[in-house]
Motif scaffolding. Structure first.
Motif, PDB file in Angstrom:
ATOM      1  N   ARG A 174      -6.182   6.402  -9.866  1.00  0.00           N
ATOM      2  CA  ARG A 174      -5.789   5.830 -11.158  1.00  0.00           C
ATOM      3  C   ARG A 174      -6.740   6.271 -12.265  1.00  0.00           C
ATOM      4  N   SER A 178       0.827  -1.213   0.000  1.00  0.00           N
ATOM      5  CA  SER A 178       0.000   0.000   0.000  1.00  0.00           C
ATOM      6  C   SER A 178       0.859   1.260   0.000  1.00  0.00           C
ATOM      7  N   ALA A 228       2.392   1.660  -3.539  1.00  0.00           N
ATOM      8  CA  ALA A 228       1.386   2.116  -4.506  1.00  0.00           C
ATOM      9  C   ALA A 228       0.996   3.569  -4.251  1.00  0.00           C
ATOM     10  N   THR A 229       0.807   3.931  -2.987  1.00  0.00           N
ATOM     11  CA  THR A 229       0.437   5.305  -2.647  1.00  0.00           C
ATOM     12  C   THR A 229       1.523   6.281  -3.066  1.00  0.00           C
ATOM     13  N   ILE A 277      -7.070   4.273  -4.378  1.00  0.00           N
ATOM     14  CA  ILE A 277      -6.178   3.912  -5.489  1.00  0.00           C
ATOM     15  C   ILE A 277      -6.950   3.895  -6.793  1.00  0.00           C
ATOM     16  N   SER A 278      -8.124   3.291  -6.765  1.00  0.00           N
ATOM     17  CA  SER A 278      -8.951   3.210  -7.970  1.00  0.00           C
ATOM     18  C   SER A 278      -9.333   4.601  -8.473  1.00  0.00           C
ATOM     19  N   LEU A 293       1.628   6.509  -7.016  1.00  0.00           N
ATOM     20  CA  LEU A 293       0.480   7.205  -7.619  1.00  0.00           C
ATOM     21  C   LEU A 293       0.437   8.679  -7.231  1.00  0.00           C
ATOM     22  N   THR A 294       0.754   9.001  -5.990  1.00  0.00           N
ATOM     23  CA  THR A 294       0.733  10.414  -5.602  1.00  0.00           C
ATOM     24  C   THR A 294       1.849  11.200  -6.293  1.00  0.00           C
ATOM     25  N   ASP A 349      -8.134   0.790  -1.289  1.00  0.00           N
ATOM     26  CA  ASP A 349      -8.394   0.292  -2.646  1.00  0.00           C
ATOM     27  C   ASP A 349      -9.272   1.272  -3.426  1.00  0.00           C
ATOM     28  N   LEU A 396      -3.448   5.199   0.664  1.00  0.00           N
ATOM     29  CA  LEU A 396      -4.711   5.112  -0.062  1.00  0.00           C
ATOM     30  C   LEU A 396      -5.330   3.731   0.130  1.00  0.00           C
TER      31      LEU A 396
END
Length: 146
Positions: free
Chosen positions: A109, A61, A64-65, A105-106, A68-69, A102, A100
């Motif tokens: 994205r 997590s 991914a956070t 994140i969705s 993406l950020t 799920d 984030l």
């Protein structure tokens, strides 16, 4: 592109670690159940398994956070607010930072894809316009050269 490949490599590594940890604890639990081990010892192994699994989930997590950020900030895409319900959750195993969910994140994205689509459409529009101008100039030159 390199950042994306590095992100995917780190993500794949974490998922492999998660699978390896899960398999090793599954074997340990089976062995403990096959031997007449006390129930407390089996529960201790299950608790360790859950803890290791949740730590790896938090690492995934966080990765991914962060990825993406970073992408959203570079493209000036709005990041979901911390006050938005169900978009962020606090880590409690590795650190006390927020990551984030799920849903978050969705949503992020989707926003990034929308922004990328708009940029591609803009480039295509410019390319089409330039192609038309080059075609018109070429036709004009051909007519004047006759």
């Amino acid at each position: 592109m390199i950042e994306y490949l590095q992100y995917r490599a780190k993500l794949a590594k974490l998922f492999r670690q998660k699978e390896a940890v899960s398999n090793s604890y599954r074997v340990a639990i089976r062995n403990a159940q096959a031997e007449p081990k006390p129930r407390e010892e089996i529960q201790s192994i299950e608790h360790e398994s859950y803890f290791e699994d949740s730590m790896l989930d938090e690492e995934i997590s966080i990765l991914a956070t962060d990825y993406l950020t970073r992408r959203a900030k570079r493209r000036f895409v709005a990041i979901p607010s911390h006050e938005a319900e169900g978009m962020w959750e606090q880590c409690n195993k590795i650190s006390n930072r927020y990551v984030l969910t799920d849903n978050g994140i969705s949503e992020l994205r989707s926003s990034l894809r929308k922004e990328q689509k708009e940029q591609v459409e803009f480039v295509v529009m410019i390319f089409a316009t330039l192609t038309g101008v080059v075609g018109a100039v070429t036709g004009l030159v051909a007519v004047t050269m006759k």
